[in-house]
Design an enzyme around this catalytic site. Structure first.
Site, PDB file in Angstrom:
ATOM      1  N   GLU A 202     -28.282   8.473  46.370  1.00 22.41           N
ATOM      2  CA  GLU A 202     -28.532   9.467  45.172  1.00 22.41           C
ATOM      3  C   GLU A 202     -30.011  10.105  45.072  1.00 22.41           C
ATOM      4  OE1 GLU A 202     -26.839   9.316  41.815  1.00 22.41           O
ATOM      5  OE2 GLU A 202     -25.870   6.949  41.775  1.00 22.41           O
ATOM      6  N   HIS A 218     -21.348 -15.353  56.936  1.00 23.05           N
ATOM      7  CA  HIS A 218     -19.806 -16.277  57.261  1.00 23.05           C
ATOM      8  C   HIS A 218     -19.096 -14.785  58.063  1.00 23.05           C
ATOM      9  CE1 HIS A 218     -20.768 -19.676  56.587  1.00 23.05           C
ATOM     10  NE2 HIS A 218     -21.313 -19.285  54.607  1.00 23.05           N
ATOM     11  N   LYS A 308     -16.910  16.239  40.404  1.00 25.65           N
ATOM     12  CA  LYS A 308     -16.635  15.535  38.420  1.00 25.65           C
ATOM     13  C   LYS A 308     -15.953  16.646  37.907  1.00 25.65           C
ATOM     14  CE  LYS A 308     -19.542  12.019  36.896  1.00 25.65           C
ATOM     15  NZ  LYS A 308     -20.721  11.095  36.393  1.00 25.65           N
TER      16      LYS A 308
HETATM   17  O1  PA5 Z   1     -26.351   8.412  38.858  1.00 18.53           O
HETATM   18  C1  PA5 Z   1     -25.746   8.937  38.478  1.00 18.53           C
HETATM   19  O2  PA5 Z   1     -25.514  10.447  38.192  1.00 18.53           O
HETATM   20  C2  PA5 Z   1     -24.270   8.475  38.936  1.00 18.53           C
HETATM   21  O3  PA5 Z   1     -23.837   7.562  39.543  1.00 18.53           O
HETATM   22  C3  PA5 Z   1     -23.555   8.227  37.460  1.00 18.53           C
HETATM   23  O4  PA5 Z   1     -24.048   7.436  36.469  1.00 18.53           O
HETATM   24  C4  PA5 Z   1     -21.688   8.051  37.317  1.00 18.53           C
HETATM   25  O5  PA5 Z   1     -21.277   9.503  37.931  1.00 18.53           O
HETATM   26  C5  PA5 Z   1     -21.179   7.389  36.019  1.00 18.53           C
HETATM   27  O6  PA5 Z   1     -21.714   8.828  35.064  1.00 18.53           O
HETATM   28  P1  PA5 Z   1     -22.312   8.447  33.533  1.00 18.53           P
HETATM   29  O7  PA5 Z   1     -23.018   7.351  34.414  1.00 18.53           O
HETATM   30  O8  PA5 Z   1     -22.562   9.063  32.926  1.00 18.53           O
HETATM   31  O9  PA5 Z   1     -21.128   7.219  33.045  1.00 18.53           O
END
Ligand code: PA5
Length: 314
Positions: A202, A218, A308
């Site tokens: 990310e 393994h 999303k």
């Molecule tokens: O880091 C991020 O933006 C994502 O991995 C979010 O955490 C993930 O999409 C889930 O969203 P939320 O943390 O708002 O539930």
């Protein structure tokens, strides 16, 4: 993102002072953490840092068929993640808490008399880890978990955050990493390894993967027989790793000579939580240095946002 990484020790300190619901029903053997992405990782790290209580982490729609009487922690930083909301809708009863900055999850939980632990808003979910993790730890204590060394963990994070030698070593790693990246961890550091992988995804916008000892001996190890691409392997190391794990790591490092660039990232501190969080913070820092080196902005996650938006319409 660098600002958030640098503020981690402060955030953990603030998170220690967050009020918890007094009257929340939260009893049972074991507990289940439900969430996705940067929220779910709090569950993996919780599992690795506590003793005496089994923690399962559920990522997905609905709830697992094995869920029985265990208390559930629903974690969604935004409160609007569809998988987590789907799991919440499938949940019956009130033996739960929701940890969130708001959104639908907060509304639905309040409407059903389920306690909400409100965390500060306006952060990228992955930067809010201290606010998601520490309340979860405290709730885990209510169902019998032992968590030693939380104050030490904050101290270790502060010291390593201020340490030029830690920064230099992580920056050096970011500059030297080449090709595909694999993260290998000793048992008990799976949450930290997964966190490092997802932070590289990310923040640095790159692929990475992780595996744990001894399981990787393994299966995964055989893949090295035929590896041609440039590779980098980060070994998460821990002064308290089991002596047989140490022997396995040393063997693997020799095996990978000439096949991959090898790096080691050592945990710091005494308690398990300090050691795990010290790896988390170095991994976070690594991901931001990598973003800088790759010329990408660590903050936005455009593809996740796009997905999303699409799913909200279909
Ligand atoms: O880091 C991020 O933006 C994502 O991995 C979010 O955490 C993930 O999409 C889930 O969203 P939320 O943390 O708002 O539930």
């Amino acid at each position: 993102m660098m600002r958030y990484v640098e503020e981690f020790a402060d955030m953990y300190e603030k998170a220690l002072l967050m009020p918890l619901p007094q009257k929340a029903a939260f009893v049972g053997k074991g507990l289940v953490v439900v969430g996705m992405g940067g929220s779910a990782i709090a569950g993996d790290i919780l599992r690795d840092c506590i003793e005496g209580v089994k923690v399962d982490v559920w990522r997905g729609y609905g709830l697992p068929s094995w869920l029985k009487e265990e208390p559930v922690i629903f974690v969604s930083y935004s409160g609007n993640t569809e998988e987590t909301l789907s799991a919440f809708s499938a949940f019956v009863g009130t033996n739960a808490v929701a940890i969130t900055s708001g959104g639908r999850l907060a509304e639905l939980a309040r409407a059903r008399g389920i306690a909400v632990i409100n965390v500060p808003g306006g952060l990228p979910p992955r930067a809010s880890l201290p606010y998601l993790l520490f309340p979860a730890l405290r709730m885990a204590e209510r169902c019998g978990a032992r968590v030693d060394g939380v104050e030490e963990a904050v101290k270790v994070l502060r010291e390593s955050g201020d340490s030029e030698s830690v920064k230099e070593s992580v920056k050096g790693m970011a500059e030297a990493l080449q090709g595909q990246v694999a993260i290998y961890c000793p048992p008990g550091f799976e949450g930290a390894a997964r966190r490092m992988k997802t932070q590289l995804n990310e923040n640095a916008k790159m692929h990475a993967r992780w595996e744990a000892f001894p399981e990787l001996h393994h299966n995964e190890i055989v893949g090295w027989e035929n590896t041609k691409a440039p590779y980098s392997v980060i070994f998460i190391r821990d002064a308290k790793e089991h002596n047989r794990i140490r022997a396995r790591i040393e063997f693997t490092k020799k095996l990978l000579q000439g096949k991959a660039n090898i790096f080691e990232m050592w945990s710091r501190g005494e308690s398990k939580i300090a050691r795990v969080l010290s790896i988390v913070s170095q991994g976070d820092l690594l991901s931001v240095y990598l973003a800088q080196r790759r010329g990408v902005d660590p903050l936005p996650v455009k593809t996740i946002d796009l997905l999303k938006e699409h799913l909200a319409k279909v």
